[in-house]
Design an enzyme around this catalytic site. Structure first.
Site, PDB file in Angstrom:
ATOM      1  N   HIS A   5     -30.206 -55.458  14.410  1.00 14.53           N
ATOM      2  CA  HIS A   5     -31.094 -56.304  15.215  1.00 14.53           C
ATOM      3  C   HIS A   5     -32.554 -56.104  14.794  1.00 14.53           C
ATOM      4  O   HIS A   5     -32.881 -55.145  14.110  1.00 14.53           O
ATOM      5  CB  HIS A   5     -30.963 -55.987  16.713  1.00 14.53           C
ATOM      6  CG  HIS A   5     -29.760 -56.590  17.366  1.00 14.53           C
ATOM      7  ND1 HIS A   5     -28.526 -55.962  17.380  1.00 14.53           N
ATOM      8  CD2 HIS A   5     -29.577 -57.769  18.021  1.00 14.53           C
ATOM      9  CE1 HIS A   5     -27.654 -56.723  18.020  1.00 14.53           C
ATOM     10  NE2 HIS A   5     -28.264 -57.826  18.421  1.00 14.53           N
ATOM     11  N   LYS A  21     -35.811 -54.578  19.577  1.00 16.02           N
ATOM     12  CA  LYS A  21     -34.679 -54.367  20.489  1.00 16.02           C
ATOM     13  C   LYS A  21     -34.695 -52.937  21.031  1.00 16.02           C
ATOM     14  O   LYS A  21     -34.881 -51.984  20.291  1.00 16.02           O
ATOM     15  CB  LYS A  21     -33.348 -54.642  19.786  1.00 16.02           C
ATOM     16  CG  LYS A  21     -32.174 -54.530  20.753  1.00 16.02           C
ATOM     17  CD  LYS A  21     -30.919 -55.162  20.201  1.00 16.02           C
ATOM     18  CE  LYS A  21     -29.742 -55.017  21.158  1.00 16.02           C
ATOM     19  NZ  LYS A  21     -29.930 -55.711  22.428  1.00 16.02           N
TER      20      LYS A  21
HETATM   21  N1  LIG Z   1     -26.565 -62.461  26.186  1.00 12.72           N
HETATM   22  C1  LIG Z   1     -27.031 -62.741  24.970  1.00 12.72           C
HETATM   23  O1  LIG Z   1     -26.433 -63.538  24.243  1.00 12.72           O
HETATM   24  C2  LIG Z   1     -28.295 -62.085  24.507  1.00 12.72           C
HETATM   25  C3  LIG Z   1     -28.940 -62.520  23.351  1.00 12.72           C
HETATM   26  C4  LIG Z   1     -30.149 -61.923  22.991  1.00 12.72           C
HETATM   27  C5  LIG Z   1     -30.678 -60.912  23.778  1.00 12.72           C
HETATM   28  N2  LIG Z   1     -30.006 -60.482  24.896  1.00 12.72           N
HETATM   29  C6  LIG Z   1     -30.560 -59.470  25.817  1.00 12.72           C
HETATM   30  O2  LIG Z   1     -31.458 -60.142  26.685  1.00 12.72           O
HETATM   31  C7  LIG Z   1     -32.522 -59.247  27.054  1.00 12.72           C
HETATM   32  C8  LIG Z   1     -33.856 -59.905  26.705  1.00 12.72           C
HETATM   33  O3  LIG Z   1     -33.988 -60.009  25.297  1.00 12.72           O
HETATM   34  P1  LIG Z   1     -35.304 -60.586  24.635  1.00 12.72           P
HETATM   35  O4  LIG Z   1     -35.176 -60.400  23.171  1.00 12.72           O
HETATM   36  O5  LIG Z   1     -35.590 -61.946  25.179  1.00 12.72           O
HETATM   37  O6  LIG Z   1     -36.377 -59.521  25.200  1.00 12.72           O
HETATM   38  P2  LIG Z   1     -37.934 -59.728  25.499  1.00 12.72           P
HETATM   39  O7  LIG Z   1     -38.512 -60.696  24.516  1.00 12.72           O
HETATM   40  O8  LIG Z   1     -38.508 -58.374  25.626  1.00 12.72           O
HETATM   41  O9  LIG Z   1     -37.966 -60.459  26.926  1.00 12.72           O
HETATM   42  C9  LIG Z   1     -37.656 -59.842  28.163  1.00 12.72           C
HETATM   43  C10 LIG Z   1     -38.558 -60.460  29.195  1.00 12.72           C
HETATM   44  O10 LIG Z   1     -38.142 -60.036  30.505  1.00 12.72           O
HETATM   45  C11 LIG Z   1     -39.290 -59.864  31.292  1.00 12.72           C
HETATM   46  N3  LIG Z   1     -39.084 -58.717  32.188  1.00 12.72           N
HETATM   47  C12 LIG Z   1     -39.072 -57.396  31.881  1.00 12.72           C
HETATM   48  N4  LIG Z   1     -38.860 -56.651  32.979  1.00 12.72           N
HETATM   49  C13 LIG Z   1     -38.744 -57.517  34.002  1.00 12.72           C
HETATM   50  C14 LIG Z   1     -38.545 -57.369  35.397  1.00 12.72           C
HETATM   51  N5  LIG Z   1     -38.434 -56.174  35.973  1.00 12.72           N
HETATM   52  N6  LIG Z   1     -38.484 -58.491  36.154  1.00 12.72           N
HETATM   53  C15 LIG Z   1     -38.612 -59.718  35.613  1.00 12.72           C
HETATM   54  N7  LIG Z   1     -38.826 -59.913  34.295  1.00 12.72           N
HETATM   55  C16 LIG Z   1     -38.889 -58.831  33.500  1.00 12.72           C
HETATM   56  C17 LIG Z   1     -40.455 -59.584  30.370  1.00 12.72           C
HETATM   57  O11 LIG Z   1     -41.523 -60.418  30.774  1.00 12.72           O
HETATM   58  P3  LIG Z   1     -43.022 -59.883  31.020  1.00 12.72           P
HETATM   59  O12 LIG Z   1     -43.236 -58.750  30.067  1.00 12.72           O
HETATM   60  O13 LIG Z   1     -43.879 -61.075  30.770  1.00 12.72           O
HETATM   61  O14 LIG Z   1     -43.018 -59.442  32.430  1.00 12.72           O
HETATM   62  C18 LIG Z   1     -39.985 -59.978  28.991  1.00 12.72           C
HETATM   63  O15 LIG Z   1     -40.730 -61.013  28.408  1.00 12.72           O
HETATM   64  C19 LIG Z   1     -32.240 -57.931  26.318  1.00 12.72           C
HETATM   65  O16 LIG Z   1     -31.570 -57.062  27.194  1.00 12.72           O
HETATM   66  C20 LIG Z   1     -31.344 -58.362  25.169  1.00 12.72           C
HETATM   67  O17 LIG Z   1     -30.509 -57.323  24.725  1.00 12.72           O
HETATM   68  C21 LIG Z   1     -28.833 -61.069  25.266  1.00 12.72           C
END
Ligand SMILES: NC(=O)c1ccc[n+]([C@@H]2O[C@H](COP(=O)([O-])OP(=O)(O)OC[C@H]3O[C@@H](n4cnc5c(N)ncnc54)[C@H](OP(=O)(O)O)[C@@H]3O)[C@@H](O)[C@H]2O)c1
Length: 263
Positions: A153, A157
């Site tokens: 990744h 991540k």
């Molecule tokens: N299911 C799938 O197919 C899939 C695919 C890709 C990724 N994922 C997972 O999805 C998650 C997000 O991935 P990403 O790459 O999008 O990460 P990211 O870019 O870091 O985005 C996560 C967002 O969540 C927000 N956040 C953090 N803590 C929070 C809280 N307590 N309450 C509300 N919002 C909060 C943050 O916003 P602010 O900083 O602006 O507050 C941040 O922008 C990870 O766990 C990843 O492993 C899943």
């Protein structure tokens, strides 16, 4: 149109889902949630492109009222609290975020008595099919084939091994009648000889890799590798929206992507 709340709106996945919403006819964005410390509170949910008219908030309890379904792509540390709020409001939720612990899983199981909860560490159709292939291979090959799982990744991540790698490990363990917790070695790189029947995980991090997973079945004299490579987050976003539309109509319970896709 069903009202959709996106939790983790400012993130890579949150923004990919906003972009994909334009092509999804049954869902409409009604709430956009980030953390209380987010730099984008009060701004439009779409960081670029056409505005959605929905403002970023940290108050999930407020925007969840009246929604048909939520998708949570925030962080593993936050999903339990978010699921509690969704259960309180009676709104089904898709847990896309990964890296949550056993205590959080219990909260999700508890929430699933009141609402439909879909635990989906990977929302792509390709990985759901891969998981089925892996389970079939594990069952047919039996324990003489040793299983190792490698994932790669991008540099940002946080959790490792990925939720998808662990779910693939679970598919192998279940097919063999094992409990993953008893046979997994989450860090093969730490060294030591290989125990019989163990499932080892190895991890690469760097650059902008969207997500790659290889499950390798290894025997003396031969080897099978089953690989999925994601090159665009849109596959997860489209799958998440399809799954959310499905979830909105489900009775309380704990679900997985294979149920959504009927495989
Ligand atoms: N299911 C799938 O197919 C899939 C695919 C890709 C990724 N994922 C997972 O999805 C998650 C997000 O991935 P990403 O790459 O999008 O990460 P990211 O870019 O870091 O985005 C996560 C967002 O969540 C927000 N956040 C953090 N803590 C929070 C809280 N307590 N309450 C509300 N919002 C909060 C943050 O916003 P602010 O900083 O602006 O507050 C941040 O922008 C990870 O766990 C990843 O492993 C899943």
């Amino acid at each position: 149109l069903h009202n959709l709340v996106i939790v983790g709106i400012t993130g890579r996945m949150g923004q990919a889902i906003v972009r994909a919403l334009g092509q999804q006819s049954s869902l409409r964005l009604s709430g956009a949630v980030a953390s209380p410390g987010s730099a984008r509170l009060g701004r439009d949910a779409a960081a670029e492109g056409a505005p959605t008219g929905v403002k970023v908030t940290a108050d999930l309890a407020q925007v969840i009222a009246g929604a048909a379904v939520a998708v949570d792509f925030s962080s593993g540390a936050a999903v339990a609290e978010h699921a509690r709020i969704c259960a309180e409001a009676g709104v089904p939720t898709l847990i896309g975020a990964t890296g949550f612990d056993a205590a959080a899983r219990e909260v999700l199981t508890e929430a699933a008595r009141k609402i439909a909860v879909l635990v989906a560490p990977n929302t792509s159709l390709g990985v759901a099919v891969m998981s089925g292939l892996v389970a079939r291979a594990a069952q047919t090959l039996g324990p003489s084939f040793e299983v190792e799982i490698l994932e790669a990744h991008h540099r940002h991540k946080r959790d490792a091994p990925s939720g998808t790698a662990l779910a693939l490990g679970q598919a192998v363990a279940s097919a063999r009648g094992q409990a993953l917790g008893e046979v997994s070695n989450p860090n093969r790189g730490a060294g030591g000889a290989r125990g019989p029947g163990s499932i080892g995980f190895a991890v690469l991090r760097g650059g902008d890799i969207v997500g790659e997973h290889t499950v390798t079945f290894i025997a003396d004299g031969e080897r099978i590798e089953i690989t999925h490579r994601a090159t665009d987050r849109v596959i997860f976003a489209r799958g998440a929206l399809e799954a959310a539309a499905w979830l909105a109509a489900q009775p309380p319970g704990l679900y997985g992507m294979r149920e959504v896709l009927g495989i």
